[in-house]
Motif scaffolding. Structure first.
Motif, mmCIF file in Angstrom:
data_model
loop_
_atom_site.group_PDB
_atom_site.id
_atom_site.type_symbol
_atom_site.label_atom_id
_atom_site.label_comp_id
_atom_site.label_asym_id
_atom_site.label_seq_id
_atom_site.Cartn_x
_atom_site.Cartn_y
_atom_site.Cartn_z
ATOM 1 N N GLY A 1 0.783 -1.229 0.000
ATOM 2 C CA GLY A 1 0.000 0.000 0.000
ATOM 3 C C GLY A 1 0.812 1.275 0.000
ATOM 4 O O GLY A 1 0.258 2.360 0.182
ATOM 5 N N PHE A 2 2.125 1.184 -0.245
ATOM 6 C CA PHE A 2 2.983 2.368 -0.156
ATOM 7 C C PHE A 2 2.661 3.397 -1.231
ATOM 8 O O PHE A 2 2.747 4.600 -1.000
ATOM 9 C CB PHE A 2 4.453 1.957 -0.274
ATOM 10 N N GLY A 3 2.297 2.949 -2.427
ATOM 11 C CA GLY A 3 2.064 3.863 -3.541
ATOM 12 C C GLY A 3 0.676 4.472 -3.512
ATOM 13 O O GLY A 3 0.087 4.701 -2.456
ATOM 14 N N ALA A 4 0.128 4.710 -4.708
ATOM 15 C CA ALA A 4 -1.160 5.396 -4.809
ATOM 16 C C ALA A 4 -2.270 4.661 -4.079
ATOM 17 O O ALA A 4 -3.204 5.293 -3.567
ATOM 18 C CB ALA A 4 -1.524 5.579 -6.282
ATOM 19 N N SER A 5 -2.188 3.338 -3.992
ATOM 20 C CA SER A 5 -3.255 2.586 -3.327
ATOM 21 C C SER A 5 -3.387 2.963 -1.858
ATOM 22 O O SER A 5 -4.489 2.903 -1.303
ATOM 23 C CB SER A 5 -3.006 1.076 -3.455
ATOM 24 N N GLY A 6 -2.307 3.340 -1.215
ATOM 25 C CA GLY A 6 -2.351 3.652 0.201
ATOM 26 C C GLY A 6 -2.354 5.120 0.531
ATOM 27 O O GLY A 6 -2.330 5.495 1.703
ATOM 28 N N ARG A 7 -2.407 5.990 -0.495
ATOM 29 C CA ARG A 7 -2.359 7.428 -0.198
ATOM 30 C C ARG A 7 -3.296 8.242 -1.089
ATOM 31 O O ARG A 7 -3.125 9.444 -1.252
ATOM 32 C CB ARG A 7 -0.919 7.936 -0.299
ATOM 33 N N ASN A 8 -4.309 7.594 -1.667
ATOM 34 C CA ASN A 8 -5.244 8.309 -2.545
ATOM 35 C C ASN A 8 -6.346 8.992 -1.736
ATOM 36 O O ASN A 8 -6.323 8.984 -0.509
ATOM 37 C CB ASN A 8 -5.832 7.350 -3.587
ATOM 38 N N GLY A 9 -7.316 9.571 -2.426
ATOM 39 C CA GLY A 9 -8.377 10.299 -1.748
ATOM 40 C C GLY A 9 -9.385 9.420 -1.044
ATOM 41 O O GLY A 9 -10.256 9.933 -0.330
ATOM 42 N N GLY A 10 -9.325 8.108 -1.248
ATOM 43 C CA GLY A 10 -10.246 7.195 -0.579
ATOM 44 C C GLY A 10 -11.648 7.215 -1.148
ATOM 45 O O GLY A 10 -12.596 6.784 -0.485
ATOM 46 N N GLN A 11 -11.801 7.677 -2.406
ATOM 47 C CA GLN A 11 -13.125 7.790 -3.011
ATOM 48 C C GLN A 11 -13.434 6.561 -3.861
ATOM 49 O O GLN A 11 -12.629 6.163 -4.705
ATOM 50 C CB GLN A 11 -13.206 9.047 -3.871
ATOM 51 N N LEU A 12 -14.599 5.984 -3.634
ATOM 52 C CA LEU A 12 -15.045 4.802 -4.368
ATOM 53 C C LEU A 12 -16.110 5.245 -5.366
ATOM 54 O O LEU A 12 -17.264 5.470 -5.011
ATOM 55 C CB LEU A 12 -15.603 3.762 -3.397
ATOM 56 N N ILE A 13 -15.698 5.383 -6.635
ATOM 57 C CA ILE A 13 -16.566 5.948 -7.667
ATOM 58 C C ILE A 13 -16.862 4.860 -8.701
ATOM 59 O O ILE A 13 -15.956 4.424 -9.421
ATOM 60 C CB ILE A 13 -15.893 7.151 -8.359
ATOM 61 N N PRO A 14 -18.104 4.401 -8.790
ATOM 62 C CA PRO A 14 -18.425 3.374 -9.792
ATOM 63 C C PRO A 14 -18.126 3.863 -11.205
ATOM 64 O O PRO A 14 -18.249 5.048 -11.525
ATOM 65 C CB PRO A 14 -19.926 3.146 -9.590
ATOM 66 N N GLY A 15 -17.731 2.915 -12.057
ATOM 67 C CA GLY A 15 -17.536 3.231 -13.463
ATOM 68 C C GLY A 15 -16.094 3.498 -13.833
ATOM 69 O O GLY A 15 -15.153 3.122 -13.134
ATOM 70 N N LEU A 16 -15.943 4.145 -14.977
ATOM 71 C CA LEU A 16 -14.649 4.514 -15.537
ATOM 72 C C LEU A 16 -14.620 6.019 -15.744
ATOM 73 O O LEU A 16 -15.607 6.713 -15.472
ATOM 74 C CB LEU A 16 -14.425 3.782 -16.865
ATOM 75 N N ARG A 17 -13.499 6.536 -16.240
ATOM 76 C CA ARG A 17 -13.422 7.976 -16.496
ATOM 77 C C ARG A 17 -14.351 8.399 -17.635
ATOM 78 O O ARG A 17 -14.751 9.548 -17.722
ATOM 79 C CB ARG A 17 -11.980 8.388 -16.809
ATOM 80 N N TRP A 18 -14.692 7.479 -18.537
ATOM 81 C CA TRP A 18 -15.707 7.760 -19.544
ATOM 82 C C TRP A 18 -17.079 7.460 -18.942
ATOM 83 O O TRP A 18 -17.237 6.535 -18.153
ATOM 84 C CB TRP A 18 -15.513 6.887 -20.776
ATOM 85 N N THR A 19 -18.086 8.235 -19.341
ATOM 86 C CA THR A 19 -19.442 7.929 -18.914
ATOM 87 C C THR A 19 -19.950 6.694 -19.664
ATOM 88 O O THR A 19 -19.419 6.305 -20.711
ATOM 89 C CB THR A 19 -20.386 9.106 -19.183
ATOM 90 N N ALA A 20 -21.013 6.107 -19.140
ATOM 91 C CA ALA A 20 -21.594 4.930 -19.791
ATOM 92 C C ALA A 20 -22.112 5.274 -21.185
ATOM 93 O O ALA A 20 -21.993 4.473 -22.127
ATOM 94 C CB ALA A 20 -22.705 4.352 -18.926
ATOM 95 N N SER A 21 -22.687 6.467 -21.352
ATOM 96 C CA SER A 21 -23.194 6.855 -22.673
ATOM 97 C C SER A 21 -22.052 7.051 -23.663
ATOM 98 O O SER A 21 -22.177 6.712 -24.851
ATOM 99 C CB SER A 21 -24.043 8.123 -22.573
ATOM 100 N N GLU A 22 -20.921 7.573 -23.190
ATOM 101 C CA GLU A 22 -19.757 7.711 -24.077
ATOM 102 C C GLU A 22 -19.239 6.342 -24.492
ATOM 103 O O GLU A 22 -18.844 6.154 -25.658
ATOM 104 C CB GLU A 22 -18.657 8.493 -23.360
ATOM 105 N N LEU A 23 -19.241 5.405 -23.579
ATOM 106 C CA LEU A 23 -18.784 4.046 -23.911
ATOM 107 C C LEU A 23 -19.696 3.410 -24.952
ATOM 108 O O LEU A 23 -19.221 2.770 -25.898
ATOM 109 C CB LEU A 23 -18.741 3.183 -22.650
ATOM 110 N N GLU A 24 -20.997 3.607 -24.800
ATOM 111 C CA GLU A 24 -21.915 3.017 -25.780
ATOM 112 C C GLU A 24 -21.774 3.681 -27.143
ATOM 113 O O GLU A 24 -21.789 3.014 -28.184
ATOM 114 C CB GLU A 24 -23.356 3.114 -25.295
ATOM 115 N N GLU A 25 -21.619 4.985 -27.152
ATOM 116 C CA GLU A 25 -21.456 5.696 -28.424
ATOM 117 C C GLU A 25 -20.194 5.241 -29.151
ATOM 118 O O GLU A 25 -20.184 5.102 -30.377
ATOM 119 C CB GLU A 25 -21.413 7.199 -28.169
ATOM 120 N N GLU A 26 -19.125 4.990 -28.383
ATOM 121 C CA GLU A 26 -17.849 4.618 -28.993
ATOM 122 C C GLU A 26 -17.779 3.141 -29.356
ATOM 123 O O GLU A 26 -17.248 2.772 -30.414
ATOM 124 C CB GLU A 26 -16.716 4.958 -28.022
#
Length: 422
Positions: free
Chosen positions: A62-87
């Motif tokens: 956990g030394f790297g980003a896994s142990g020092r990030n903002g602790g936010q659990l955000i479902p999905g990816l950086r693209w929205t679901a509609s963007e994924l479907e369009e692409e």
């Protein structure tokens, strides 16, 4: 020497642990490089399938980003679901949605192994502009109609039920999201992996992956040679140190966080106790810890040199959102590198018997655990779900070894300037 970037609230409140070390040549079915969420979840899932597993970590679990990030659990990816479907079309969008929105493997692991990591429900995406809010509302309607995925659209006039600031123009609250203590989650995964038979070797550097012969693949470390049938490279921001060719697919972006002293008015600042991230390209993201501190991330630096005073660097961003705590005591300030791909989608795949997963682009607290488990599935002979992520498009950054970072920085600065210009 103490890492100046790791003076974190998480390190100060981590569960008890001891350094795991071992020296000597070994053989195993699976060798995992990297003790973050991806590597730990992959190692655990492989051991559960009967593979013998060794995990090698350069520092500590956990030394790297896994142990020092903002602790936010955000479902999905950086693209929205509609963007994924369009692409990618409806079939691939369905598969990606089922994996990255419906499949909460973090919550499942926490429950299965009894990991104490301050898990809380709820994530709020806050709209920086009215235009951003309109886009969020359309996406929420699309998710509900297309996938039956329910979230709460919050008008600007109702935002005070979630956050005490007039700064935002509405938002979307996702009850399936949440937040947690990321380092304690990593420590819990490591303990679960060890109970399943994984041997963890910390404070050991891997210099080379020799896959010239398909079986075994050999890892050359500073202490030994480890022979394995399969290797999983889960080094993320450091992947270029082990596999330079894969390093071309990401650039490191430095993020910084602070944690205030416990606040008497914490519940008034965030009445819904959800994690919050706003819609700017260089976003602010914040939440309350279990002991009522505000953990706040803001600003980015494209230089690898950290600011001289991390607390002073982040404080103005916090003060813009919550002016009433502009002068609050800050107990911790820390930072680290986030590996970002060109299109902000993770880069996952395999080359022979070497699997890799990196480039989660600041959206990895949930999908990293999933990626590790999908690698284990593929290794055991069922690659269908792994291929859903492995087939995401990816391109290396232009510019080669010396110009890749400067060229990427120019592009990132352009989008950061658009934030400021509105």
């Amino acid at each position: 020497m103490t890492d100046p970037l790791n003076h974190s609230y998480y390190a100060a409140t981590a569960h008890e642990r001891q350094l795991r070390s071992d020296i000597g040549d070994e053989r195993c079915d699976v060798a995992v490089i990297g003790g973050g969420f991806t590597g730990l979840s992959a190692a655990l899932a492989c051991a559960e399938r009967g593979f013998s597993v060794i995990l090698i970590e350069l520092k500590t679990v956990g030394f790297g980003a896994s142990g020092r990030n903002g602790g936010q659990l955000i479902p999905g990816l950086r693209w929205t679901a509609s963007e994924l479907e369009e692409e990618f079309g409806s079939e691939r969008a369905n598969a990606l949605f089922n994996l990255c929105w419906r499949e909460n493997r973090v919550k499942a692991r926490i429950a299965k192994h009894g990991i104490a990591c301050d898990l809380k429900a709820g994530h709020l995406e806050a709209a920086w502009t009215p235009k951003d809010f309109d886009a969020m509302r359309r996406e929420a309607d699309y998710l509900a109609a297309r996938f039956g995925y329910e979230s709460d659209v919050v008008a600007k006039t109702d935002m005070d039920a979630h956050i005490a600031t007039p700064l935002y123009h509405g938002g979307v609250h996702d009850p399936q999201g949440g937040h947690f203590h990321p380092l304690n989650y990593a420590i819990g995964l490591a303990k679960a992996a060890e109970r399943a038979g994984v041997r963890i070797r910390e404070d050991e550097r891997v210099w080379l992956i020799d896959s010239s012969s398909a079986d075994p693949v050999e890892l050359m470390t500073e202490w030994s040679i480890i022979s394995a049938r399969y290797v999983i490279d889960a080094t993320d921001s450091w992947i270029g140190d082990v596999e330079p060719d894969l390093g071309r697919y990401t650039v490191p972006i430095m993020n910084y966080n602070i944690a205030t002293a416990p606040l008497a008015n914490a519940d008034a600042l965030l009445p819904g106790d959800a994690a919050v991230a706003d819609s700017r390209f260089v976003l602010n993201y914040f939440r309350l810890s279990a002991d009522k501190r505000l953990i706040f991330g803001g600003g980015e630096r494209y230089s690898q040199t950290p600011p001289r005073d991390i607390a002073a660097f982040v404080r103005p961003f916090m003060a813009e959102v919550f002016p009433e705590i502009a002068d609050a005591k800050i107990d911790y300030g820390w930072g680290g590198a986030v590996a970002v791909t060109m299109n902000r989608l993770p880069h996952i795949g395999r080359r022979g018997n070497v699997f890799y997963a990196h480039g989660f682009s600041g959206h990895g607290a949930l999908v990293t655990t999933l990626a590790g488990e999908l690698i284990a599935e593929a290794m055991a002979g069922t690659a269908e779900r792994f291929d859903v992520l492995a087939n995401l498009p990816s391109k290396p950054f232009p510019g080669g070894k010396w110009l890749r970072q400067p060229l990427a920085t120019l592009g990132l600065l352009y989008y950061a300037m658009k934030d400021k210009l509105g």
